[in-house]
Design a protein around this motif. Structure first.
Motif, short mmCIF file in Angstrom:
data_model
loop_
_atom_site.label_atom_id
_atom_site.label_comp_id
_atom_site.label_asym_id
_atom_site.label_seq_id
_atom_site.Cartn_x
_atom_site.Cartn_y
_atom_site.Cartn_z
N TYR A 1 0.84 -1.20 0.00
CA TYR A 1 0.00 0.00 0.00
C TYR A 1 0.88 1.25 0.00
N ALA A 2 0.32 2.35 -0.45
CA ALA A 2 1.06 3.60 -0.45
C ALA A 2 0.07 4.75 -0.53
N ASP A 3 0.53 5.91 -0.13
CA ASP A 3 -0.24 7.14 -0.32
C ASP A 3 0.40 7.92 -1.46
N ILE A 4 -0.41 8.32 -2.41
CA ILE A 4 0.11 9.02 -3.59
C ILE A 4 -0.56 10.38 -3.69
N LYS A 5 0.27 11.39 -3.86
CA LYS A 5 -0.25 12.75 -3.90
C LYS A 5 0.15 13.43 -5.20
N SER B 1 -4.83 16.58 -5.55
CA SER B 1 -5.51 15.51 -4.83
C SER B 1 -4.52 14.44 -4.37
N SER B 2 -4.98 13.57 -3.50
CA SER B 2 -4.16 12.43 -3.12
C SER B 2 -5.07 11.21 -3.04
N VAL B 3 -4.45 10.06 -3.18
CA VAL B 3 -5.21 8.82 -3.08
C VAL B 3 -4.45 7.87 -2.17
N SER B 4 -5.18 7.19 -1.32
CA SER B 4 -4.57 6.22 -0.41
C SER B 4 -4.85 4.81 -0.91
N LEU B 5 -3.79 4.05 -1.11
CA LEU B 5 -3.95 2.63 -1.39
C LEU B 5 -3.99 1.96 -0.03
N LYS B 6 -5.11 1.31 0.27
CA LYS B 6 -5.29 0.79 1.62
C LYS B 6 -6.15 -0.46 1.60
N HIS C 1 -4.94 -1.36 -4.13
CA HIS C 1 -3.69 -1.92 -3.60
C HIS C 1 -2.77 -2.32 -4.74
#
Ligand SMILES: [Cu+2]
Length: 106
Positions: free
Chosen positions: A5-9, A55-60, A65
């Motif tokens: 998982y990662a957070d992408i901005k 914006s940002s998106v969280s892979l969680k 994922h």
């Protein structure tokens, strides 16, 4: 099968999209989304993840994922791998992400 998982901005003022993910540690990485209907969940591969400007998106867990396909033998939960994210704009971002074993359950 392992998952990460990662957070992408997208901190630019241009709309962008994540279109490809790769790592030397695995043969391939697919971007998956967990889709839940009723009691069951399944995963679908997504071609792109839209990232509007700012914006940002969280892979969680339970959502987007990274599915790690064909990992090296020593790739186990608790370790990290270097992942390259490639965007539609042509920009690239390298990030170190933790590996989680079989966390693709919804
Ligand atoms: Cu998956």
């Amino acid at each position: 099968m392992s998952v990460a998982y990662a957070d992408i901005k997208n901190s630019s003022d241009e709309d962008d999209a994540l279109i490809r993910v790769s790592s030397d540690a695995v043969r391939a990485i697919e971007i998956h989304e967990t889709v839940t209907s009723g009691n069951s969940g399944s995963m679908v591969e997504v071609e792109r993840v839209d990232l509007p400007a700012g914006s940002s998106v969280s892979l969680k867990p339970g959502g987007l994922h990274l599915m790690l396909i064909g990992p090296r033998d020593d790739l186990v939960a608790g370790t990290s791998i270097d992942v390259r994210f490639v965007f539609e704009s042509g920009s690239e971002m390298d990030m170190r992400v933790p590996v989680i074993d079989r966390a693709d359950r919804p």
